[in-house]
Design an enzyme around this catalytic site. Sequence first.
Site, short mmCIF file in Angstrom:
data_model
loop_
_atom_site.label_atom_id
_atom_site.label_comp_id
_atom_site.label_asym_id
_atom_site.label_seq_id
_atom_site.Cartn_x
_atom_site.Cartn_y
_atom_site.Cartn_z
N GLU A 96 0.82 -1.22 0.00
CA GLU A 96 0.00 0.00 0.00
C GLU A 96 0.84 1.25 0.00
OE1 GLU A 96 -2.56 1.63 -0.33
OE2 GLU A 96 -4.34 0.87 0.67
N ASP A 97 0.25 2.33 -0.48
CA ASP A 97 0.91 3.63 -0.41
C ASP A 97 0.81 4.23 0.99
OD1 ASP A 97 -1.84 3.88 -0.62
OD2 ASP A 97 -1.82 5.39 -2.19
N ASP A 100 -4.41 4.93 6.40
CA ASP A 100 -5.02 6.11 7.01
C ASP A 100 -5.96 5.64 8.13
OD1 ASP A 100 -5.61 8.94 7.00
OD2 ASP A 100 -7.43 8.54 5.88
N PHE A 149 -3.12 16.02 4.47
CA PHE A 149 -3.41 15.40 3.18
C PHE A 149 -2.18 15.53 2.29
CE2 PHE A 149 -5.25 14.71 -0.97
CZ PHE A 149 -6.05 13.62 -0.71
N ARG A 162 -0.24 11.85 -8.93
CA ARG A 162 0.27 10.52 -8.60
C ARG A 162 1.71 10.32 -9.06
NH1 ARG A 162 -3.87 7.14 -6.85
NH2 ARG A 162 -5.92 7.51 -7.73
P1 IMP Z 1 -7.92 3.95 4.66
O1 IMP Z 1 -6.72 3.46 5.44
O2 IMP Z 1 -8.90 2.89 4.35
O3 IMP Z 1 -8.55 5.15 5.32
O4 IMP Z 1 -7.51 4.49 3.24
C1 IMP Z 1 -6.26 4.49 2.79
C2 IMP Z 1 -6.24 4.98 1.35
O5 IMP Z 1 -6.86 6.27 1.21
C3 IMP Z 1 -4.78 5.18 0.97
O6 IMP Z 1 -4.23 3.99 0.49
C4 IMP Z 1 -4.89 6.27 -0.04
O7 IMP Z 1 -5.11 5.71 -1.31
C5 IMP Z 1 -6.06 7.11 0.42
N1 IMP Z 1 -5.57 8.24 1.23
C6 IMP Z 1 -5.54 8.35 2.58
N2 IMP Z 1 -4.96 9.49 2.97
C7 IMP Z 1 -4.58 10.13 1.83
C8 IMP Z 1 -3.87 11.37 1.58
O8 IMP Z 1 -3.44 12.13 2.47
N3 IMP Z 1 -3.67 11.66 0.27
C9 IMP Z 1 -4.09 10.88 -0.76
N4 IMP Z 1 -4.72 9.70 -0.56
C10 IMP Z 1 -4.97 9.33 0.73
MG MG Z 2 -4.15 3.22 -1.41
#
Ligand code: IMP
Ligand code: MG
Length: 173
Positions: A96-97, A100, A149, A162
Amino acid sequence: MGTLKVMISRDELKAKTKELAARISEDYSGMELLLVGVLKGGFMFLADLARELTIDVNLDFISCSSYGNATVSSGVVRILKDIDYDITGKHVLLVEDLVDTGLTLNYLKELFGAKGCASVKVCTILDKPSRRKVVMMPDYEGIVIPDAFVVGYGLDYAEKYRNLPDVCIVCDD
Ligand code: IMP
Ligand code: MG
């Protein structure tokens, strides 16, 4: 969008990626590992991580989106593109990138576990632990960042940025 300022440089990303790749190569030595990139954001990190590994791996991708708007995760995850492989008995590492709220990976870990793989672990290059809504501790955690963000290195704002090689923060000015 305001001005972009570098938060994590490409050099820092590269150094951390090498460190994670060394650990993964050691931990999975002699095992069959399937790397699963979480699209779209995970594409750049997966490409860099894979090139630093010293073990043989298989590669696959999954694409999912959470319902709701672009910046708030709802916890309901929709699979847009599933993996191609039969993962029964495989060791899977989700790449994963950014973690969050943790909702996406929480869902994916359960989904993969239910498919009968030998193990499911998580590797992320960025982590925002202060934003968690569920318990989600990445097995391979990259760089911890504050609650802001960010864009670049795979991460987008409305599908833009991206391709930036550094992780940037958007400043209003
Ligand atoms: P979560 O952990 O399910 O809330 O979502 C994670 C995904 O939301 C990440 O893999 C990103 O693709 C996207 N995401 C969360 N925070 C950011 C941010 O600060 N910038 C851009 N994408 C984000
Ligand atoms: Mg992601």
